[in-house]
Enzyme design. Structure first.
Site, PDB file in Angstrom:
ATOM      1  N   ARG A 271      87.107  56.739  32.712  1.00 56.16           N
ATOM      2  CA  ARG A 271      87.086  57.890  31.795  1.00 56.16           C
ATOM      3  C   ARG A 271      88.429  58.595  31.773  1.00 56.16           C
ATOM      4  NH1 ARG A 271      82.631  62.020  32.756  1.00 56.16           N
ATOM      5  NH2 ARG A 271      83.701  62.787  30.898  1.00 56.16           N
TER       6      ARG A 271
ATOM      7  N   LYS B 132      94.604  62.937  29.054  1.00 59.74           N
ATOM      8  CA  LYS B 132      93.231  62.969  28.524  1.00 59.74           C
ATOM      9  C   LYS B 132      92.865  64.395  28.118  1.00 59.74           C
ATOM     10  CE  LYS B 132      89.624  63.224  31.500  1.00 59.74           C
ATOM     11  NZ  LYS B 132      88.692  64.335  31.262  1.00 59.74           N
ATOM     12  N   ASN B 133      93.174  65.358  28.971  1.00 60.08           N
ATOM     13  CA  ASN B 133      92.682  66.722  28.740  1.00 60.08           C
ATOM     14  C   ASN B 133      93.490  67.474  27.694  1.00 60.08           C
ATOM     15  OD1 ASN B 133      90.683  66.156  30.488  1.00 60.08           O
ATOM     16  ND2 ASN B 133      91.473  67.374  32.188  1.00 60.08           N
TER      17      ASN B 133
ATOM     18  N   ASP C 205      79.322  80.252  28.222  1.00 58.73           N
ATOM     19  CA  ASP C 205      79.127  81.664  27.843  1.00 58.73           C
ATOM     20  C   ASP C 205      80.408  82.307  27.331  1.00 58.73           C
ATOM     21  OD1 ASP C 205      79.679  81.218  30.724  1.00 58.73           O
ATOM     22  OD2 ASP C 205      79.963  83.394  30.731  1.00 58.73           O
ATOM     23  N   LEU C 206      81.552  81.903  27.906  1.00 63.03           N
ATOM     24  CA  LEU C 206      82.819  82.521  27.476  1.00 63.03           C
ATOM     25  C   LEU C 206      83.226  82.002  26.094  1.00 63.03           C
ATOM     26  CD1 LEU C 206      84.713  82.369  30.886  1.00 63.03           C
ATOM     27  CD2 LEU C 206      83.643  84.380  29.820  1.00 63.03           C
TER      28      LEU C 206
ATOM     29  N   PRO D 113      78.985  76.056  32.228  1.00 58.82           N
ATOM     30  CA  PRO D 113      78.521  77.016  31.208  1.00 58.82           C
ATOM     31  C   PRO D 113      79.505  77.141  30.049  1.00 58.82           C
ATOM     32  CG  PRO D 113      79.430  78.172  33.094  1.00 58.82           C
ATOM     33  CD  PRO D 113      79.401  76.709  33.470  1.00 58.82           C
TER      34      PRO D 113
HETATM   35  C1  EPZ Z   1      88.654  71.474  31.703  1.00 58.90           C
HETATM   36  O1  EPZ Z   1      87.243  71.618  31.716  1.00 58.90           O
HETATM   37  C2  EPZ Z   1      88.946  70.027  32.072  1.00 58.90           C
HETATM   38  N1  EPZ Z   1      88.328  69.131  31.099  1.00 58.90           N
HETATM   39  C3  EPZ Z   1      88.414  69.715  33.478  1.00 58.90           C
HETATM   40  O2  EPZ Z   1      88.841  68.390  33.806  1.00 58.90           O
HETATM   41  C4  EPZ Z   1      89.064  70.669  34.462  1.00 58.90           C
HETATM   42  O3  EPZ Z   1      88.537  70.445  35.749  1.00 58.90           O
HETATM   43  C5  EPZ Z   1      88.783  72.116  34.026  1.00 58.90           C
HETATM   44  O4  EPZ Z   1      89.266  72.330  32.686  1.00 58.90           O
HETATM   45  C6  EPZ Z   1      89.459  73.128  34.921  1.00 58.90           C
HETATM   46  O5  EPZ Z   1      90.838  72.915  34.911  1.00 58.90           O
HETATM   47  C7  EPZ Z   1      88.927  68.953  29.898  1.00 58.90           C
HETATM   48  O6  EPZ Z   1      89.928  69.558  29.598  1.00 58.90           O
HETATM   49  C8  EPZ Z   1      88.281  67.951  28.979  1.00 58.90           C
HETATM   50  P1  EPZ Z   1      86.849  75.516  32.377  1.00 58.90           P
HETATM   51  P2  EPZ Z   1      86.593  72.987  31.137  1.00 58.90           P
HETATM   52  O7  EPZ Z   1      86.129  76.055  31.199  1.00 58.90           O
HETATM   53  O8  EPZ Z   1      87.431  73.564  30.065  1.00 58.90           O
HETATM   54  C9  EPZ Z   1      83.711  78.431  34.412  1.00 58.90           C
HETATM   55  C10 EPZ Z   1      88.608  66.184  34.544  1.00 58.90           C
HETATM   56  O9  EPZ Z   1      88.405  65.741  35.690  1.00 58.90           O
HETATM   57  N2  EPZ Z   1      83.306  78.741  33.031  1.00 58.90           N
HETATM   58  O10 EPZ Z   1      88.301  75.834  32.527  1.00 58.90           O
HETATM   59  O11 EPZ Z   1      85.158  72.725  30.843  1.00 58.90           O
HETATM   60  C11 EPZ Z   1      83.352  77.011  34.810  1.00 58.90           C
HETATM   61  O12 EPZ Z   1      82.022  76.953  35.308  1.00 58.90           O
HETATM   62  C12 EPZ Z   1      87.833  67.375  34.027  1.00 58.90           C
HETATM   63  O13 EPZ Z   1      89.488  65.742  33.758  1.00 58.90           O
HETATM   64  C13 EPZ Z   1      82.408  79.770  32.803  1.00 58.90           C
HETATM   65  O14 EPZ Z   1      81.949  80.444  33.725  1.00 58.90           O
HETATM   66  O15 EPZ Z   1      86.687  73.935  32.419  1.00 58.90           O
HETATM   67  C14 EPZ Z   1      84.366  76.707  35.885  1.00 58.90           C
HETATM   68  O16 EPZ Z   1      83.909  77.256  37.110  1.00 58.90           O
HETATM   69  C15 EPZ Z   1      86.755  67.796  35.005  1.00 58.90           C
HETATM   70  N3  EPZ Z   1      82.030  80.043  31.522  1.00 58.90           N
HETATM   71  C16 EPZ Z   1      85.604  77.491  35.438  1.00 58.90           C
HETATM   72  O17 EPZ Z   1      85.127  78.472  34.516  1.00 58.90           O
HETATM   73  C17 EPZ Z   1      82.540  79.347  30.448  1.00 58.90           C
HETATM   74  O18 EPZ Z   1      82.178  79.648  29.288  1.00 58.90           O
HETATM   75  C18 EPZ Z   1      86.669  76.651  34.748  1.00 58.90           C
HETATM   76  O19 EPZ Z   1      86.041  75.947  33.706  1.00 58.90           O
HETATM   77  C19 EPZ Z   1      83.455  78.289  30.702  1.00 58.90           C
HETATM   78  C20 EPZ Z   1      83.837  78.024  32.000  1.00 58.90           C
END
Ligand code: EPZ
Length: 430
Positions: free
Chosen positions: A399, A23-24, A125-126, A123
């Site tokens: 999902r 999915k991801n 922001d990144l 978030p």
């Molecule tokens: C992806 O979400 C996955 N979703 C998530 O899977 C997965 O848990 C996550 O990566 C971490 O591996 C998809 O790929 C569709 P991140 P993503 O940006 O990209 C912080 C599932 O169960 N962060 O890597 O949204 C954030 O808050 C789902 O299949 C910022 O601070 O996750 C988190 O603490 C759930 N600022 C950490 O980074 C930003 O701009 C990792 O988030 C972006 C993220």
């Protein structure tokens, strides 16, 4: 129609299953199909509600999306709209990965800001920092992001945040950069296999990316991208969930279709817990149950995946001793804990750490799914519990898992999907 899973615990799971497409990996890869006017053929596309939903969003943007045969999709985006409305984005947070694709293709977009979700703040922001570094003009307006990339040029971006790398943030930045003139260097890029799979497909489309799979990606912008054929990698999280289903019942389960190096940290923890893990060309195999408590800390890849945290926490409920599970990605991702406690689990939450006092008997109970991976963890606990467990709100499970209850039943589990009306009186939602 609301559905519920009824699990009668006590069966030992044995046999083989094949993991569906990831999915991801699939969600950003579907967004990336907007980067070319030509046809992209995707294979091993999983039949998941989130993926079907992404197809609807692509159609809204103007793409033709055809399911040529089960698992094989043909996407052709000759023209693409630049606006993605709130009523589409709010239903699936991951639709934020359209941001990079629209900026890459159109040099501009208007996309609704995603909402939050139960596993914690999400978030972006990144994502925005990366686009701003490329020279995009970004405005927030009435819940929408308006991005103008007319003057965007390649740049250096450090993409690391307080929690480390960002998966969809990296995907978005790469999709914007592949068609942005100049060289973009991304440090602290996410190395998840799903990001690597996206980059490999982009390279097939003519993108010039080096460092694929490493935390440093270098993208040379090109004029345009062509169509391609690409098979989505197997879903490592689904695979890991099936391996835990085998281990929590002391069984013997082989999962086909996933690469060992995509689950290194997870397999390492299974072995530390005393599960016999084997990897062969046939697939990944877990034999026997856990016998030792362990310490787990979730981290960005190649660390232990947060998406397998709830599942391994459930597994350790059947092991005497104290297992600690610490969340360094989503510190609040413990919605499964109160539901597991209803089944007799003894778990203390200390901030971002769950202390699991394993070895207590688990008894089946009516429980409520809250998010995708928590719902899987409740089902896993039901496999090991005495009596019947009723897991409600199965739409969360659908999902990210293709017919999960059928896969478990094929391994010998006593599990069935029923309409909510089948719930014993008083257990159903009002
Ligand atoms: C992806 O979400 C996955 N979703 C998530 O899977 C997965 O848990 C996550 O990566 C971490 O591996 C998809 O790929 C569709 P991140 P993503 O940006 O990209 C912080 C599932 O169960 N962060 O890597 O949204 C954030 O808050 C789902 O299949 C910022 O601070 O996750 C988190 O603490 C759930 N600022 C950490 O980074 C930003 O701009 C990792 O988030 C972006 C993220």
């Amino acid at each position: 129609m609301l559905e519920v899973a009824r699990i009668t615990g006590g069966r030992t799971l044995r046999g083989e299953v094949t993991a569906a497409g990831s999915k991801n990996a699939c969600l950003p890869i579907l967004a990336a199909c907007l980067l070319t006017r030509e046809t992209v053929t995707l294979r091993n596309v999983p039949d998941l509600s989130d993926v079907r939903y992404m197809a609807e969003i692509l159609r809204h943007q103007g793409a033709d999306v055809v399911v040529a045969e089960p698992g094989t999709w043909r996407i052709k985006a000759e023209t693409v709209g630049h606006r993605t409305p709130y009523d589409l984005v709010r239903k699936m947070r991951a639709s934020i990965c359209l941001l990079g694709a629209l900026v890459g293709r159109l040099r501009r977009c208007e996309i609704a800001l995603p909402g939050g979700c139960v596993i914690g703040p999400r978030p972006i922001d990144l994502h925005l920092k990366g686009l701003a570094r490329l020279g995009c003009d970004i405005r927030h307006d009435a819940g929408y992001l308006r991005v103008d990339a007319a003057n965007a040029r390649g740049a250096y971006v450090f993409l690391g945040g307080r929690m480390g790398s960002t998966v969809l943030g990296t995907a978005n930045l790469v999709m914007a950069a592949v068609l942005t003139p100049g060289t973009t260097r991304i440090d602290s890029a996410a190395c998840e296999p799903e990001v690597t799979d996206l980059c490999r497909m982009l390279a097939k489309m003519g993108a010039r990316i080096s460092g694929i799979g490493s935390p440093c990606l270098i993208v040379e912008g090109v004029e345009s991208l062509r169509g391609c054929e690409h098979a989505v990698i197997g879903d490592r999280i689904e695979a890991g969930t099936y391996l835990v289903a085998g281990a929590i019942t002391g069984g013997d389960v082989l999962v086909r279709g996933v690469e060992e190096q995509h689950l290194g940290a997870f397999l390492d923890k299974l072995e530390a817990a005393g599960v016999r893990v084997e990897s062969s060309p046939a697939g990944l195999r877990a034999r026997g149950g856990p016998s030792r408590p362990i310490e787990v800390t979730t981290q960005p890849f190649p660390g232990f995946p947060t998406d397998l945290q709830a599942q391994v926490l459930a597994m350790q409920l059947v092991v005497d001793g104290l297992t600690t599970v610490t969340e360094r990605v989503y510190p609040a991702r413990f919605m499964h804990v109160p539901e597991l406690q209803r089944m007799g689990a003894e778990i203390d939450l200390e901030g971002a750490t769950a202390i699991v006092k394993g070895g207590r008997p688990l008894s089946g109970a009516p429980v409520m799914a809250s998010d995708l991976r928590a719902s899987a963890a409740l089902i896993l606990a039901g496999l090991a519990a005495r009596g019947e467990t009723w897991v409600q709100r199965l739409y969360h499970l659908d999902r990210g898992y293709v017919a999960f209850e059928r896969g478990l039943a094929s391994l010998g589990a006593d599990i069935v999907r029923l309409p909510n009306s089948a719930l014993p009186t008083g257990l159903g939602e009002e």
